[in-house]
Each structure stands twice: as structure tokens, then as C-alpha cells.
Scaffold this active site. Sequence first.
Site, PDB file in Angstrom:
ATOM      1  CB  CYS A   1      25.826  -0.175  19.454  1.00 16.68           C
ATOM      2  SG  CYS A   1      26.335  -1.681  18.935  1.00 16.68           S
TER       3      CYS A   1
ATOM      4  CG  ASP B   1      21.991  -1.548  17.404  1.00 15.28           C
ATOM      5  OD1 ASP B   1      22.082  -2.519  16.342  1.00 15.28           O
ATOM      6  OD2 ASP B   1      22.980  -1.504  18.148  1.00 15.28           O
ATOM      7  CG  ASN B   2      24.133  -1.420  14.234  1.00 17.50           C
ATOM      8  OD1 ASN B   2      24.462  -1.030  15.302  1.00 17.50           O
ATOM      9  ND2 ASN B   2      24.446  -2.691  13.888  1.00 17.50           N
TER      10      ASN B   2
ATOM     11  CG  HIS C   1      27.174   0.647  24.056  1.00 19.88           C
ATOM     12  ND1 HIS C   1      27.269  -0.034  22.714  1.00 19.88           N
ATOM     13  CD2 HIS C   1      28.463   0.665  24.202  1.00 19.88           C
ATOM     14  CE1 HIS C   1      28.513   0.093  22.375  1.00 19.88           C
ATOM     15  NE2 HIS C   1      29.277   0.432  23.499  1.00 19.88           N
TER      16      HIS C   1
ATOM     17  CG  HIS D   1      26.977  -6.934  19.473  1.00 17.70           C
ATOM     18  ND1 HIS D   1      28.104  -7.414  19.834  1.00 17.70           N
ATOM     19  CD2 HIS D   1      27.084  -5.803  19.211  1.00 17.70           C
ATOM     20  CE1 HIS D   1      28.963  -6.336  19.520  1.00 17.70           C
ATOM     21  NE2 HIS D   1      28.283  -5.300  19.080  1.00 17.70           N
TER      22      HIS D   1
ATOM     23  CG  ASP E   1      23.332  -4.779  19.731  1.00 20.95           C
ATOM     24  OD1 ASP E   1      23.910  -4.309  18.467  1.00 20.95           O
ATOM     25  OD2 ASP E   1      23.969  -4.442  20.672  1.00 20.95           O
TER      26      ASP E   1
END
Length: 490
Positions: free
Chosen positions: A77, A281-282, A133, A223, A39
Site C-alpha cells: 500500500c 494499489d497492489n 496511509h 483490504h 485496495d
Amino acid sequence: MFLMSRMTGRSFLFLAVWMQSVLNVQLKVSPHIVLIVADDLGWNDVGWHNSQMYTPNLDKLAQNGVILNSSYVLPVCTPTRSSLLTGYYPYHVGLQHNVIHSSRPSHLYMNFTLLPQKLKELNYTTHMVGKWHLGFCNWNYTPTYRGFDSFLGMYLGAEDYYTHSTGNSTVPGYDFRFNKSVYHEVTGEYSANVFARRAVDIINSVDPEKESLFLYVPFQSVHYPLQVPKKYEDIYSHIQNKARRTYCGMVSALDEAVGNITNALTQRGYMDNLLLIFTTDNGGPVNHGANNWPLRGSKNTLWEGGTKGAAFVYSKTLLNKTKYVNTEMFHVVDWFPTLLSVAGGKAEPDLDGIDLWPTIQSGVPSNRSMFVYNIDEIMQNAAIRVGEYKLIEGKPGTHNGWYPVPNNQRKHFNNQSILHDIGELKYQLFNIRDDPTEHFNLAITYPEVLKTLKGYLEDFKKTLVPAFYPKGDPKSNPKYYKGNWSPGWC
């Protein structure tokens, strides 16, 4: 019976072993699939891109597998997770805008069949460990109702790594579950360790010679909030910038967790029939210690720094070509049909994703020549890729510059964001092959290319599903659920 009576003990044993080996071949299970998602991991936050990062377990897997150097994800996300599990772009499932916040009753629509559900049709046992999420206001939207045999983890997007509670002082709440039950047994434990231990337990509970395992491990790491046991932060004691030092420690803690998982896979005998996928995820948030250098931008932008993800695949036996960098175009929507292909199934033909298993397995050219970065009608921005060209419409985001690795106490990102303000540009055009760091806007130089890509973008917009982004609902407040974030309010 006569034959059996004439056989010696040794020959009888040989026959039994031979028959068992034939039976094992006949009953050989489909490949095990382990899908690990980090993340907010930046492009420059892994050892195979940045030698200053201590990620030995991830580096070993990447360098002995296939590094995916053109693997794209969404800017934040929720959209990425929706694409990963459905095979559709977020603007086709209504999750293209922002993320699912705790009090909003949005979710991944029920008319979509998710990857674990498809794999269960192929006789896989499916387990999830980590961050969901994708909506939780109704039980039907939660993991064990969407194809997973078990779930341990968090419903929301961010929380304290130790208390597993949201840090919002106005609406505090606990968010950790084992299947449907609130799970307090891990309070005080760092989430990366909790998730790795649960993954190992699952690995040890499945017989790899009799059952095919799909294990989805979307870590909370790395994150924000920036938290990590001190021993990992101490690895980077030379870094003066506190946020960067802690963030790097979080990456190394994640690396150790992945190492614990792969050690268990080896010891339990999975490796001869396993595909392991690792992706972010990003892109990394430069305002929270991450780094995407030399790519432009940050998490929550349409720049390459927000959408080009660090990723690799590893297998001891299933890949025909390994130990190289694959530069073929790949998008997160492609994992759905690709993994179904690995499992012996086939995806529906209307997916946005493409089966790129031949590209991953053997390095053949990708069948993908274009993709949609995102189309967000609320933000009024969009981006697409066609061949080597990338078109951006509207404002790509708030961090529009290039951000070197921070090594001091200054908040390096603020000033550079101002320096690289793009103003009111409606369209920007880049040649990503020749200019991967997006320095040269070609919109004026190549008007015909701009016109062609604008036409593609307008065609893509015709199939947009309106963003599912309802207002927050006060019925979500954890005070109505004994202090827990819980389904039951929509």
C-alpha cells in the site's frame, strides 16, 4: 444604445444567449479528474479479466474506455500511494520498505510537493475520500496539510469496516476523520457506502462549469478484514470457500460504490469534461481471498501477481481512441506528470514519472522502456524491468507460486507456496513479453542479458534514499487521545 433600442425582444434574447455561449467557451474549466484506487484488488478479481466476477459498473467503464494491461504498481500500500502522489519511486522518497504502521512515526517527507498541491496551483478544487496511509503522527503530514481542501476517511492501513477501529486487541483505537475532527457519525456504516456518499456530496457541491475538480477516492475495499453486507456475499453463494466468497462480495460492493459515484457525475454534468482513472494499489493477497491468476505471486511480492495492477481510464470526450486494451508499459509514478498534463500543467523534469498522456489518449507507443519494481535494502531484494526483460534480485516474497481460484474450504495457498519455494537463488531473469506468468528463469540461458540488467540495477541503487522505517513509539497509543489514533506525538 441606438442599436439596442432598435432590437426586438427575440433578437436581444438571441444576442444574450450568444454572448453567454462565448463567455462559457472562454471560461471553460480544465478537465475534471476523478482518481479511484482499490485496495488489494487482484488481477483476476475484476469482470474484464474474470467473467465470474460481478462488477458491471467497472466493466462498463473499462470496456468503453481504455483498459491498461501493463500498468504497474508497488507490492504493498504505502509505497504505491507515495509514488502516485509524488511521481517518484518509493526508494527515492524513503518509503520502499513495508508500510507505515500505526505506531511508527514515519511519513511522506515534507520536501515533496504532492499532486493535489500542484493541481491547486492550476486552480483545481481538491478533495480526498478514503484511506491515506502516508503518515499521521504530526498534523503537517495529514491530507488537509498536503494539498487537499477536504478529507474524510482513515489514516491507517486496515481497520474494521463498520466500527472504523483497529482490530489489534493490545492497541485498539478509532480511526475516522472529517478534515481534522474525529468523526463518529458513521460508526456502524460500511466504509464503501460512507466513502461513496461523501464523494457524491462533493460532486454535488462543485459547479462543473465553473470549477475544476480533482477527487481522489482511495477506497478501503477490498483490504482485509474480510467484511461485507450479506447481500453482496450472496451474489457468490456458489463459492464454497468462505474467504473467497466474502472477498468477492467486497469487490461487488466496491463496484456498486463506484457506480453511485459515476451516476452522480453524470447527473451533475461532469461527463463532457472528465477523466476517470481506476487502479489497484497492489496485487491481491492470496491468503485473504484474492486471486491474481494466471500471474505468479501475491501482494507483498515482486512477482507480476504482486505488481501488475488491474487498471483503466474512462472519458466520454477526452480520449481519441477507446474500447480497446492498451498494452504499453505504464507505471504508477507516471500518473503524477500525466495528470498534470491533462490539467494543463507540467511536472518538474527530475521526476521518475513520465507524461504518458499521448499513450493513454491516442494509443501511441509509450515513452517508458524501463522501470523499477522496487529496491528494498532492508529486505535485500529488488526488481527492475528493461524492455521485455525483468530481473529479480533476492527473494521476491513469501508466496512464490501460481494460485488458481479457490473454491473449497482448504487454505489453498500454503501447500503451493512450499511447492514453489525458490530456495536461495540470487538472481532470476524473465522475458515478460514471451513469459508473462514467469515460469522460465533465463538467468543461466542469457548471461549477457543478466549482466546488462545487473548493471542497470546497480546504477539505480546509487540514488537510493535509506528506508524511513523507525521503531514504534508508545506515545502513539490511542489511550492518550481519548481512544483515537491521532496526530500530535512526533
